[in-house]
Design an enzyme around this catalytic site. Structure first.
Site, PDB file in Angstrom:
ATOM      1  N   CYS A  60      -2.881  -5.949   2.148  1.00  0.00           N
ATOM      2  CA  CYS A  60      -2.103  -6.505   1.066  1.00  0.00           C
ATOM      3  C   CYS A  60      -1.291  -7.616   1.376  1.00  0.00           C
ATOM      4  O   CYS A  60      -1.101  -8.700   0.923  1.00  0.00           O
ATOM      5  CB  CYS A  60      -1.180  -5.210   0.504  1.00  0.00           C
ATOM      6  SG  CYS A  60       0.128  -4.702   1.549  1.00  0.00           S
ATOM      7  N   HIS A 112       4.046  -2.211  -0.137  1.00  0.00           N
ATOM      8  CA  HIS A 112       2.942  -2.962  -0.588  1.00  0.00           C
ATOM      9  C   HIS A 112       3.368  -4.115  -1.237  1.00  0.00           C
ATOM     10  O   HIS A 112       4.357  -4.188  -1.896  1.00  0.00           O
ATOM     11  CB  HIS A 112       2.295  -1.983  -1.531  1.00  0.00           C
ATOM     12  CG  HIS A 112       1.021  -2.371  -2.063  1.00  0.00           C
ATOM     13  ND1 HIS A 112      -0.143  -2.593  -1.392  1.00  0.00           N
ATOM     14  CD2 HIS A 112       0.499  -3.085  -3.354  1.00  0.00           C
ATOM     15  CE1 HIS A 112      -1.084  -3.149  -2.209  1.00  0.00           C
ATOM     16  NE2 HIS A 112      -0.897  -3.338  -3.249  1.00  0.00           N
ATOM     17  N   HIS A 125      -3.403  -8.377  -6.207  1.00  0.00           N
ATOM     18  CA  HIS A 125      -2.935  -7.689  -4.905  1.00  0.00           C
ATOM     19  C   HIS A 125      -4.370  -7.193  -4.204  1.00  0.00           C
ATOM     20  O   HIS A 125      -5.471  -6.966  -4.914  1.00  0.00           O
ATOM     21  CB  HIS A 125      -2.255  -6.496  -5.029  1.00  0.00           C
ATOM     22  CG  HIS A 125      -2.600  -5.242  -5.801  1.00  0.00           C
ATOM     23  ND1 HIS A 125      -2.639  -3.911  -5.412  1.00  0.00           N
ATOM     24  CD2 HIS A 125      -3.064  -5.289  -6.893  1.00  0.00           C
ATOM     25  CE1 HIS A 125      -2.938  -3.262  -5.933  1.00  0.00           C
ATOM     26  NE2 HIS A 125      -3.218  -4.009  -7.333  1.00  0.00           N
TER      27      HIS A 125
END
Length: 155
Positions: A60, A112, A125
């Site tokens: 990520c 994240h 993402h």
């Protein structure tokens, strides 16, 4: 080399500090849309723990780092450091190209990151092992539950 945690623990080199931009501009600036176009160009690339290139795949934070690097913006390589880059942005003020942050289940600094696409609460993402870079809604019950903030690093 420093031991850091991004989307998962790994040893990485933290790039030197670059310039972070936080000036005001009309919603959905040209540079934000350019960042989103670059992010979308990577849809379908595989997740790879520690990955930071289209050739190898992305985790990520490596994805966010790589996309902004293509536009001359230097960010920290790992997610928990990306959470301090630029200027904080309220959810209702998000613009295309903002970094979105989620506190996902897991120990330590499990953050994240992704890039807000500017369309109906969607973001791009690299989710997790076995998956690919994708665009999905921040309004799903999962992402809505774990959203913790956003950062603006471009004008």
């Amino acid at each position: 080399m420093i031991l850091l945690q991004g989307c998962a623990p790994k040893v990485v080199h933290v790039p030197g500090k670059g310039k972070y931009y936080s000036g005001k501009r009309a919603r959905g600036s040209k540079s934000g849309h350019a960042v989103v176009r670059t992010a979308r160009s990577q849809i379908g690339r595989p997740y790879k723990w520690g990955g930071e290139s289209p050739r190898d795949g992305f985790d990520c934070s490596g994805f966010v780092w790589w996309v902004f690097r293509q536009h001359g913006v230097t960010l920290p390589r790992v997610s928990w450091q990306q959470a301090g880059a630029g200027k904080a942005v309220r959810r209702g003020a998000l613009r295309a190209g903002d970094i979105v942050l989620f506190k996902v289940p897991g120990g330590g600094k499990s953050l994240h990151t992704g890039i807000y696409s500017g369309q109906n609460n969607f973001f791009i993402h690299s989710p997790k092992s076995g998956h690919h870079v994708r665009e999905e809604s921040m309004m799903s019950s999962y992402w809505r539950r774990y959203f913790i903030g956003a950062r603006r690093v471009i004008r």
